[in-house]
Design a protein around this motif. Sequence first.
Motif, short mmCIF file in Angstrom:
data_model
loop_
_atom_site.label_atom_id
_atom_site.label_comp_id
_atom_site.label_asym_id
_atom_site.label_seq_id
_atom_site.Cartn_x
_atom_site.Cartn_y
_atom_site.Cartn_z
N GLN A 136 0.83 -1.21 0.00
CA GLN A 136 0.00 0.00 0.00
C GLN A 136 0.86 1.25 0.00
O GLN A 136 0.57 2.22 -0.71
CB GLN A 136 -0.93 0.00 1.21
CG GLN A 136 -1.88 1.20 1.24
CD GLN A 136 -2.79 1.25 0.03
OE1 GLN A 136 -3.54 0.30 -0.22
NE2 GLN A 136 -2.76 2.36 -0.72
N LYS A 137 1.94 1.23 0.76
CA LYS A 137 2.80 2.42 0.81
C LYS A 137 3.51 2.65 -0.52
O LYS A 137 3.67 3.80 -0.95
CB LYS A 137 3.82 2.29 1.94
CG LYS A 137 4.59 3.59 2.20
CD LYS A 137 5.37 3.52 3.49
CE LYS A 137 6.04 4.87 3.77
NZ LYS A 137 6.78 4.88 5.05
N ASP A 140 1.01 4.16 -2.75
CA ASP A 140 0.83 5.57 -2.40
C ASP A 140 1.97 6.42 -2.95
O ASP A 140 1.75 7.53 -3.45
CB ASP A 140 0.75 5.73 -0.88
CG ASP A 140 -0.52 5.15 -0.28
OD1 ASP A 140 -1.50 4.96 -1.04
OD2 ASP A 140 -0.53 4.87 0.94
N ASP A 143 1.46 6.79 -6.74
CA ASP A 143 0.35 7.69 -7.03
C ASP A 143 0.74 9.14 -6.76
O ASP A 143 0.45 10.04 -7.56
CB ASP A 143 -0.86 7.30 -6.17
CG ASP A 143 -2.07 8.17 -6.47
OD1 ASP A 143 -2.73 7.92 -7.50
OD2 ASP A 143 -2.35 9.10 -5.68
N TYR A 144 1.39 9.37 -5.64
CA TYR A 144 1.81 10.72 -5.27
C TYR A 144 2.77 11.30 -6.30
O TYR A 144 2.61 12.44 -6.75
CB TYR A 144 2.47 10.66 -3.89
CG TYR A 144 3.20 11.92 -3.48
CD1 TYR A 144 2.51 13.03 -3.00
CD2 TYR A 144 4.59 11.99 -3.56
CE1 TYR A 144 3.18 14.18 -2.62
CE2 TYR A 144 5.27 13.13 -3.19
CZ TYR A 144 4.56 14.23 -2.72
OH TYR A 144 5.24 15.38 -2.35
N TYR A 377 3.46 9.02 2.79
CA TYR A 377 2.93 9.49 1.51
C TYR A 377 1.40 9.62 1.62
O TYR A 377 0.77 8.80 2.30
CB TYR A 377 3.29 8.53 0.38
CG TYR A 377 4.75 8.61 -0.01
CD1 TYR A 377 5.16 9.54 -0.97
CD2 TYR A 377 5.70 7.81 0.59
CE1 TYR A 377 6.49 9.65 -1.32
CE2 TYR A 377 7.05 7.91 0.24
CZ TYR A 377 7.43 8.83 -0.71
OH TYR A 377 8.76 8.96 -1.07
N HIS A 379 -2.32 9.02 1.10
CA HIS A 379 -3.02 7.83 0.62
C HIS A 379 -3.66 8.12 -0.74
O HIS A 379 -4.11 9.24 -1.00
CB HIS A 379 -4.08 7.37 1.62
CG HIS A 379 -3.51 6.82 2.88
ND1 HIS A 379 -2.54 5.82 2.90
CD2 HIS A 379 -3.75 7.14 4.18
CE1 HIS A 379 -2.23 5.55 4.16
NE2 HIS A 379 -2.94 6.32 4.96
N MET A 380 -3.68 7.11 -1.57
CA MET A 380 -4.29 7.28 -2.91
C MET A 380 -5.71 7.81 -2.77
O MET A 380 -6.49 7.35 -1.91
CB MET A 380 -4.31 5.95 -3.64
CG MET A 380 -2.94 5.41 -4.00
SD MET A 380 -3.01 3.79 -4.78
CE MET A 380 -3.97 4.16 -6.26
#
Length: 383
Positions: A136-137, A140, A143-144, A377, A379-380
């Motif tokens: 997940q990180k 993120d 995406d960021y 980061y 979150h999406m």
Amino acid sequence: MAYQPNAAFAGLFRAFTSDPQSIGAHLTEQMARQAADDPLLVSTGSDIVLFSGTGRAPTIESFRKSTRGFIELTAVSHLPLAIAYLARMRELSPHDDTWQSDSIRLRDHAEATRAANSSAFWRDHVAVDSFAGHEQKIADLVDYTCRVTIDLIERMQNDHSLLSFDRLNDEYFASPPGDALPVPMNDVMFATFGLAFLDIVYRIGNWLRAQSLDWTRLMVLVSGQSGRPTAGATWATNNMCYLVWSASDRVLLPERVLVAPHAPSFSVAELPDAAGLAELERTYRALWLNTRASIDVARDLFPDQRPYGFDPAPADGMPPIKSVDDREATVARLRRIMEDPSQLLSNCVADYIVDQLHKNGNQPQRVEIPGFTNVSYPHMGES
């Protein structure tokens, strides 16, 4: 008419080493017969092969482009760097609009990447052990990076001053963390380099240890071009040397790891047949042993002189990273690997990741990566 050496002198010259029937060639053949059962490890720019000896079939493992996650993470590493290249293009030719059309294509690729990115993608498609628990990180982070860069590209179409290096450093690469840009892009570049290399070190290290090698007899050859044509030509600048040495638990003598940038290479994508691989093995063994011959002779020939002690440590190594928050060192490393033509780009993280993995008992989830471990980061879906 071009000069030709005297035939008698030329014959004497060839009698030593430059002829298939020379003394040097015959010594190498004798050494090859005695070392026929010694393992030989050959690493190229993207693959590593173990020739176990006495004609046994080789064992091959890949890293870099053909491995899971490498292209994906490296693509994200390159996204901020591509902005810097666009800025340089505009700086060199301010009236040439090539940078604008290139930036639009870059934006389109970033949008497609953002759409393809998810925690499930990293967990189920990339699916590498070293990223377990971090999916997940990583999603993120991707995406960021894409979102921030897409926004910058769209804004700079109307405001070209955003593409000056002063503005980019203040607002994109090295901006103080804040609400507008919580993680500067220098951190992103180091983090993605670190994540990609973590997988390489973890997987190749495990593969090497699984071979149950006799490290005292192992012959190692780092062959062919690795990265930039000017890079990785020495023990200190080619991180595969340090990786293999560390995987041996530092038992392997560094002097047994030779770097041969002009030696023949190979890739898993275009492997020769069995006969071709056997010929490659003979070539690699001859190269390693021919180089070793002069070392062994020198030790017997000049016994009263101080021996040469091979020290693999570089005279001017990478700045040491003192903590996971040492942004000064990580940015200095990014500059060093781009500015020093002898360095592989991955050298900005290589020794640090190798040492971290060794320090943490080969548990990748415990490795601290600057720009990743120490930051959060968005979150999406958050703006």
